[in-house]
Write a protein that holds these residues in place. Sequence first.
Motif, PDB file in Angstrom:
ATOM      1  N   SER A 465       0.762  -1.212   0.070  1.00 51.48           N
ATOM      2  CA  SER A 465       0.058   0.034  -0.142  1.00 51.48           C
ATOM      3  C   SER A 465       0.929   1.194   0.026  1.00 51.48           C
ATOM      4  N   ALA A 468       0.182   3.769  -2.695  1.00 58.30           N
ATOM      5  CA  ALA A 468      -0.858   4.393  -2.800  1.00 58.30           C
ATOM      6  C   ALA A 468      -0.837   5.804  -2.192  1.00 58.30           C
ATOM      7  N   PHE A 472      -5.971   2.522   3.328  1.00 58.58           N
ATOM      8  CA  PHE A 472      -6.896   1.579   3.296  1.00 58.58           C
ATOM      9  C   PHE A 472      -7.709   1.157   4.581  1.00 58.58           C
ATOM     10  N   ILE A 499      -6.318  -6.891  -5.604  1.00 56.63           N
ATOM     11  CA  ILE A 499      -7.308  -5.743  -5.773  1.00 56.63           C
ATOM     12  C   ILE A 499      -8.017  -5.580  -4.550  1.00 56.63           C
ATOM     13  N   HIS A 502     -11.411   0.519  -1.328  1.00 53.57           N
ATOM     14  CA  HIS A 502     -11.437   1.610  -0.715  1.00 53.57           C
ATOM     15  C   HIS A 502     -12.647   2.087  -0.347  1.00 53.57           C
ATOM     16  N   ASP A 505     -14.024   3.440  -3.937  1.00 53.65           N
ATOM     17  CA  ASP A 505     -13.382   2.887  -5.332  1.00 53.65           C
ATOM     18  C   ASP A 505     -12.482   1.651  -5.289  1.00 53.65           C
ATOM     19  N   TRP A 507      -8.825  -0.311  -5.898  1.00 48.98           N
ATOM     20  CA  TRP A 507      -7.235  -0.018  -6.184  1.00 48.98           C
ATOM     21  C   TRP A 507      -6.576  -1.350  -6.406  1.00 48.98           C
ATOM     22  N   LEU A 509      -3.171  -3.459  -6.397  1.00 47.97           N
ATOM     23  CA  LEU A 509      -1.800  -3.086  -5.756  1.00 47.97           C
ATOM     24  C   LEU A 509      -0.810  -4.043  -6.335  1.00 47.97           C
ATOM     25  N   ALA A 516       0.415   1.317  -7.434  1.00 47.80           N
ATOM     26  CA  ALA A 516      -1.085   1.445  -7.026  1.00 47.80           C
ATOM     27  C   ALA A 516      -1.917   2.150  -7.966  1.00 47.80           C
ATOM     28  N   THR A 517      -2.802   1.444  -8.426  1.00 48.70           N
ATOM     29  CA  THR A 517      -3.788   1.988  -9.451  1.00 48.70           C
ATOM     30  C   THR A 517      -5.248   2.171  -9.140  1.00 48.70           C
ATOM     31  N   ASN A 518      -5.820   3.182  -9.284  1.00 44.76           N
ATOM     32  CA  ASN A 518      -7.372   3.230  -8.750  1.00 44.76           C
ATOM     33  C   ASN A 518      -7.876   2.969 -10.091  1.00 44.76           C
ATOM     34  N   GLN A 521     -11.057   4.589 -11.338  1.00 44.85           N
ATOM     35  CA  GLN A 521     -10.874   5.958 -11.723  1.00 44.85           C
ATOM     36  C   GLN A 521     -11.319   6.894 -11.102  1.00 44.85           C
TER      37      GLN A 521
END
Length: 917
Positions: A465, A468, A472, A499, A502, A505, A507, A509, A516-518, A521
């Motif tokens: 994490s 990010a 979390f 995955i 949050h 959304d 995320w 990881l 770390a990707t949302n 979006q």
Amino acid sequence: MKRSHFSLLLLTVTLLLSSQLLAQDKVLNVDDYNRWSHIVGVELSNNGNWMAYGLRPNGGDDTLHVVSLVNDAQYTIPLGEDAVFSDNNNWVAYTITVDEESRKKMQQKGDQVFEKAELLNLNSGEKYTIERSADIAFSEDGKFWAVRREKPESDKSKHRGSDLILRNLETNQVHNIGNVSEFAFNKKSSMLAYLVDASDQTGNGVYLHNLSSGTLVTLDSDTASYSGLDWDDADAPRKDWNSKGNSLAVLKGQSVDTLIHNENKLLVFRNLNRNISKTILDPNSAQNFPEEMVISGNRNLSWSENGGLIFFGLDEQEPKLKMDKDTVANVDVFHWKDDRIQTVQEQQAGQDRRFTFVASFNPNSNTFARLTDEDMEELESSDHNRFMIGRDEKPYTSDLNWGVSPADLYRVNLQNGERTQFAAEIKRTMGYSPDGRYFLYQKLADQDTALFVYDVQQNKNINVSDAAPVHFNNVDHPYPHESPTYGIAGWTKDGKNVIVNHKYDLWMLALDGSKATNITQGLGEQEKTIFRYENLDEEQEYIDTSKNLLLSAFGEWTKKDGFYQMRIGRKPTPLVFEDASFDEVEKARDTDRVILTRETFVNFPDYYHTNTSFKNFTRITDANPQQAEYAWGERVLVEYENSRGVKLQGTLTLPANYEPGKKYPMIVYFYEKMSDRHHQYSMPVYDDRPHMSTYASNGYLVLMPDNVFEFGKPGTSSLDCITSATQKVIDLGYADPEKIGLQGHSWGGYQSSFILTQTDMFATVVTGAPPTNLTGFYNNIYGRTGTNHHGIMEIGQVRMGRGVTPWTHREIYQRENPMFYVPEIETPFMILHGTDDGAVDWMQGLEFYNAARRMGKEVVLLSYPGEGHHLGREANQIDFQIRMKQWFDHYVKEVPAADWMVNGIPYIEKMYNKARN
């Protein structure tokens, strides 16, 4: 003068409409509750063409319905339940029970109650029934049906075996196998294994029936007791069925009169499809097997993913003690050094007696390894063939461990038991990756929390994490201890990411901590919509990020609910998102047909079918058509703020036939956060809560407000939130400020009791199972678990704060204690409490009653002997529903009081004492 045909038609239509309107205006009361039914036991066939469900009326017996989703075919089976479809979609099997009235009569006479097993051919409607069923199973290919029967009531023998009826569903041939105690098909449906437990142990053994050839093989037979039958494919995914189902494990034991536990051996049979081999683990000859221990029958056998190991339980052997209880003192020694208070030990005694340590056996090398012991008692199983995670909670055992159990974590080598500690004092874990290689956990670091992945193969911890820009842990978690995360969605198919959720959304990881990707979006945060991954394929182990993903969606402030579709790299798009609540989503295994419930306050959660596009919905069930006859309310959302400026919501039920601008009497029912129940159907059921449908039908508003807390201020926080919400509804012109009642139960019972002592805003209060004296409650026992209330008081629901005790913070306990304000009560109130309450001691309710009575307050205690935290006996539930309604009607609507409210009921006039059994 003759009337025209038009006039007659008009008169007929007018009369018809008038009768319909009158029918729709029937007022709902407790006497009508028996017309409402629940939907239970829903099953969907693999091809999605059939659905089975039970209708269970309040206080009545189940009726099983098996309906086609492609045509008008349907079957109705009175007293049917527990339906299961065959894998090939040709059959459905279920049990037929005895109606409740007959069951009670039989039990009173001491007669044994048996159930029937029934098989229904979905194509022809032909049925087969077997009396005295105990266990039912289809082979996975749907070609065989097996039913193990109960022994007849006249058979008083002690052996466990009974008849097993095996039916070939293609040929209709029936095979009766005697004295079977356990049986199981392998997953590829080539073999049936069973154990025999006969009188005098004659013929006891392990047997293998080849379902294709009909041949029978005796794998082992002896005058011994056999148990714990387990195939190597019992937990295997479907994709592995063809390569497994060729090995069996079973226990073989001898009982010794002077010892408690059987002296068991572990038998392992392999290569059952060709040259059968047998390997035996005998504790008497196995190297390094711990002395004074036995292979336990209290733990199920299981296999490692690759079939190389069998896991089993170890138990300490104990001598049977023959003593006269009259010569032995009956004393429980409560000692300050006990790791668990004696009351906890008492409640967990059965669990402790069944507790076993874990060991493994390798039949290839004929080696044994002990995996857990007194220093590390728990092993979290996974599909990894070399390592698993062990937990040691002993260093952190405490009365304050409410909701969490801290532990040191270890990697355990399954071959030799070697263990390596990799994390300390971990309070929250989120489990393994599907292959067991990675283990996700939350760790407190620098006063914040981080998500770590432990790679069991590399013995390496990675902070996943750290990359990010968000944390979390759930910052809205309402208790004063380490906050949990929002949960995990799953592990990606490429083996490189996890995955996680949050607040709104999702995320993704990277498992190496690099990225770390949302993946939603930020749409969830932007629209305050909570997105969660929805997996409709129970065979799917990983999330395939190359395909479209299905997301559930919930509007935090709108309460809209539904489903979105998302492709990684794009924003989610809605499939269905509306003012309703969707639940119980299930997809047929072999098609894209989906069943689910759709629910609002007005609409019972009936089932619909659609497909994975969620575009067209076809209704399947109509469980409660009688609702159309009754006056029913509707709901609106109300927004308000407490005195600290916290934005909150409540869901307000408007009375049937609501007239804007008119002020109505109102009931406030609350607990903690209630507004998310905005679309919850108010099912008329027998219990101990006010039902919004009933009160709305009877002309009441019902407010269910949100409630948030400051630590150390449980009562004053609820007073603030509940009065703020109530005042908002008054200000909006809905409620008559002189005609408002309040009701809360359990934790809500504490809050309603405190509010009672602080304000005269409410015309009356009904408080159920209430903690009323926080100082006394702190040291009370939670009866169901035996735990004391230190944890729930400090870091749990009461939220006083860690280390905040009645001795260190006396002024806080007095400030938040309803008992200290009894002289200030100006409102008539009623208490509900069961004498056997396993959560809040009955004495709390009695103490509050006695104090109020001493102070001359207008109070009634409804005490129900033998009842628990919630009323369980139907007659008591109905009684309380009636009395609570009479109470509110009098004090809120100014209806004349019932006689019991004015004069009470003398004990010798109590109807229950006069009734015959």
